[in-house]
Design a protein around this motif. Sequence first.
Motif, PDB file in Angstrom:
ATOM      1  N   UNK A 158       7.154  14.690  -3.649  1.00  0.00           N
ATOM      2  CA  UNK A 158       6.477  14.054  -4.786  1.00  0.00           C
ATOM      3  C   UNK A 158       5.816  15.118  -5.668  1.00  0.00           C
ATOM      4  N   UNK A 204       0.825  -1.219   0.000  1.00  0.00           N
ATOM      5  CA  UNK A 204       0.000   0.000   0.000  1.00  0.00           C
ATOM      6  C   UNK A 204       0.855   1.261   0.000  1.00  0.00           C
ATOM      7  N   UNK A 249       0.693   6.289  -7.179  1.00  0.00           N
ATOM      8  CA  UNK A 249      -0.484   7.100  -7.559  1.00  0.00           C
ATOM      9  C   UNK A 249      -0.143   8.585  -7.478  1.00  0.00           C
ATOM     10  N   UNK A 260      -6.342   9.802  -2.930  1.00  0.00           N
ATOM     11  CA  UNK A 260      -5.295   8.836  -2.559  1.00  0.00           C
ATOM     12  C   UNK A 260      -4.880   9.051  -1.098  1.00  0.00           C
ATOM     13  N   UNK A 311      -7.536   3.829   5.725  1.00  0.00           N
ATOM     14  CA  UNK A 311      -6.926   2.533   6.055  1.00  0.00           C
ATOM     15  C   UNK A 311      -6.460   2.548   7.507  1.00  0.00           C
ATOM     16  N   UNK A 370      -5.496  13.200  -6.206  1.00  0.00           N
ATOM     17  CA  UNK A 370      -4.440  13.080  -5.197  1.00  0.00           C
ATOM     18  C   UNK A 370      -5.026  13.097  -3.786  1.00  0.00           C
ATOM     19  N   UNK A 392       2.118   1.626  -3.581  1.00  0.00           N
ATOM     20  CA  UNK A 392       1.040   1.964  -4.510  1.00  0.00           C
ATOM     21  C   UNK A 392       0.660   3.429  -4.341  1.00  0.00           C
ATOM     22  N   UNK A 393       0.576   3.851  -3.072  1.00  0.00           N
ATOM     23  CA  UNK A 393       0.228   5.254  -2.810  1.00  0.00           C
ATOM     24  C   UNK A 393       1.235   6.197  -3.478  1.00  0.00           C
ATOM     25  N   UNK A 394       2.513   5.892  -3.293  1.00  0.00           N
ATOM     26  CA  UNK A 394       3.537   6.757  -3.880  1.00  0.00           C
ATOM     27  C   UNK A 394       3.406   6.774  -5.409  1.00  0.00           C
ATOM     28  N   UNK A 402       7.963  13.158   2.653  1.00  0.00           N
ATOM     29  CA  UNK A 402       7.793  12.276   1.506  1.00  0.00           C
ATOM     30  C   UNK A 402       6.790  12.899   0.526  1.00  0.00           C
ATOM     31  N   UNK A 403       5.633  13.336   1.040  1.00  0.00           N
ATOM     32  CA  UNK A 403       4.630  13.961   0.179  1.00  0.00           C
ATOM     33  C   UNK A 403       5.202  15.194  -0.514  1.00  0.00           C
TER      34      UNK A 403
END
Lengths: 327, 271
Positions: free
Chosen positions: B101, A96, A103, B12, B19, B9, A99-101, B97-98
């Motif tokens: 990206x 997960x 996306x 996501x 989760x 985004x 996959x998130x990265x 991390x975000x």
Amino acid sequence: MTDAIVARGLVKKYKDVTALDGVDLVVPTGSVLGLLGPNGAGKTTTVRILTTLLRPDAGSAEVAGVDVLARPSAVRRKIGLSGQYAAVDEYLTGYENLEMVGRLYHLGRKRAQARARELLASFRLEDAADRPARTYSGGMRRRLDLAGALVADPPVLFLDEPTTGLDPRGRTDMWDVIQTLAKGGTTVMLTTQYLEEADLLADEIVVIDHGRVIAQGTSDELKRQVGGERLELVVQDATRLARAREVLEPLGVGTPTVDEGRRAFVMPVSGGPEVLSEALRRLEAEQIGLDDVGLRRPTLDDVFLALTGRATQEDENDQLETSGARR
Amino acid sequence: MSALTVLSDANVVAKRNIIKIKRVPDLLVFTTLSPIMFVLLFAYVFGGAISVPGGDADPELYREYLMAGIFAQTVIFGATITGAGLAEDVKKGIIDRFRSLPMAPSAVLTGRTLSDVVNNVLVLIVMSLTGLLVGWRIHTSFWEAAGGYLLLILFAYSISWVFAWIGMLVPSPEVVNNASFIVIFPLTFIANTFVPLESLPGPLRTIAEWNPVSTVTQAARELFGNIPPGTPKPTGWPLQHPELYTSIWVLVFLVVFVPVANAQYRHSTSR
Ligand SMILES: Nc1ncnc2c1ncn2[C@@H]1O[C@H](COP(=O)(O)OP(=O)(O)O)[C@@H](O)[C@H]1O
Ligand SMILES: [Mg+2]
């Protein structure tokens, strides 16, 4: 060949600390740069500026030909980053996470899923793929974090102390991965506190301290400045140190250092085993007894001693941090 | 960055947070446990001593009266999760991390606030069931009731953005938690959540009348039909127009804090 990373005069100040004091760097496309320095040298700050996470107070930088300050989002499309502390989501599974990265790199759902499986396989995380990352060991997290940086096959990769806190097995695993990437043509900038690591992985090494570049060159060039291997020995009787120095000094390629308290003698040598056996023969002839003797490869401390005339100041902090990371 | 990219985004990011709700159900349990205790305490311990506006101390009427206040307090505390969650993400390096990206920058906070709406919907379901068990009922039409729930959710959503800003500003989830408790707790008590305003002394009563927590509670109470018969018309403009007054606060919170929080996200750094 063009340059994948160019930094000019980077300066970053915090209230009373100057983290970077004019750092210049050039990394040719397809090569590996090792940014070597002790704790607090400014390695992370440099990486954070080049990866758009932090704006410098002065200076400019380009990554993959794109201006980092002017077009940060264009830079983000071309880079992968694995920070000093693994940035994996503990509650998500390894799959997960990746996959998130994917996306968020806008690969599309199908492609992101396929890429996640692919990377889990090549990082030996298949068995743990569907377990929350909370249950991963330090080495597994680190690999997952690096896999995250590779999701979009970025041409330029930044790795901030990729092996700090790993056990020896994890460390050699990580080295293999980085070497494979470098062979595949990825430009890599990695930071490390270990000369040995920079030596093994990097085409070119930049040594920084207190936010300044204090030396750069290939590992051979640096080692020539430092003087390659060291002969290190501990005598049984401290009063014989002076005599030992007299008979051994001609064998060395640099000035020896003597530590009376530890009854120790250290000297840069070249020629390895022959020098060692000659040294032993001479000491025997003088009947100087030994508690310990050996050849060792230069460490970051030796580089520092040679370059700045002083040892790294942060030794104690280093040890604290390493033992903290192992916990 | 197109609006579509922002939404996809954000989706996501929201999915990732949801989760977490699923994997760490304690979070949901703890956000609902204390309001359930409140319901039981107020309904059965203090309830007998509190008289609802319309009549004397009638425990059954009080329980109906109480629930809207509980709903309001619970979703507001639910909104504070946004701040603590983001502060934790900053601390763990996930935000770094975000930020490295090529995603839409505004998607991180949008996704977070959206997943906290999901959390609040779950919380409202649990609290409504609790209400039904202690005798609370909806006495109005489906659409009015839906309006009541919608207003509660929207109000909490706008507060989420205030906490998104705080979460990006304050570097530790514990600090966010403590700070929000100190601010939110009195705010939800100096209001008509648990006791009718008539019982409050002068200046506090004025504060309570203008407190949006009072108006969102009042609106929910009206829309669920939980105002006891014979209640006199409330005093003060806000409580006489609770839906409008609450919506104004929702708009103000969003207009101010969506940009402010996003700016903080772009400019702040984790360490
Ligand atoms: N956010 C910050 N606030 C204040 N000082 C900082 C901050 N980040 C880094 N520093 C300081 O800047 C210097 C360089 O830090 P860093 O780049 O993390 O070094 P390295 O990664 O080489 O260990 C250190 O002295 C550190 O304490
Ligand atoms: Mg660092």
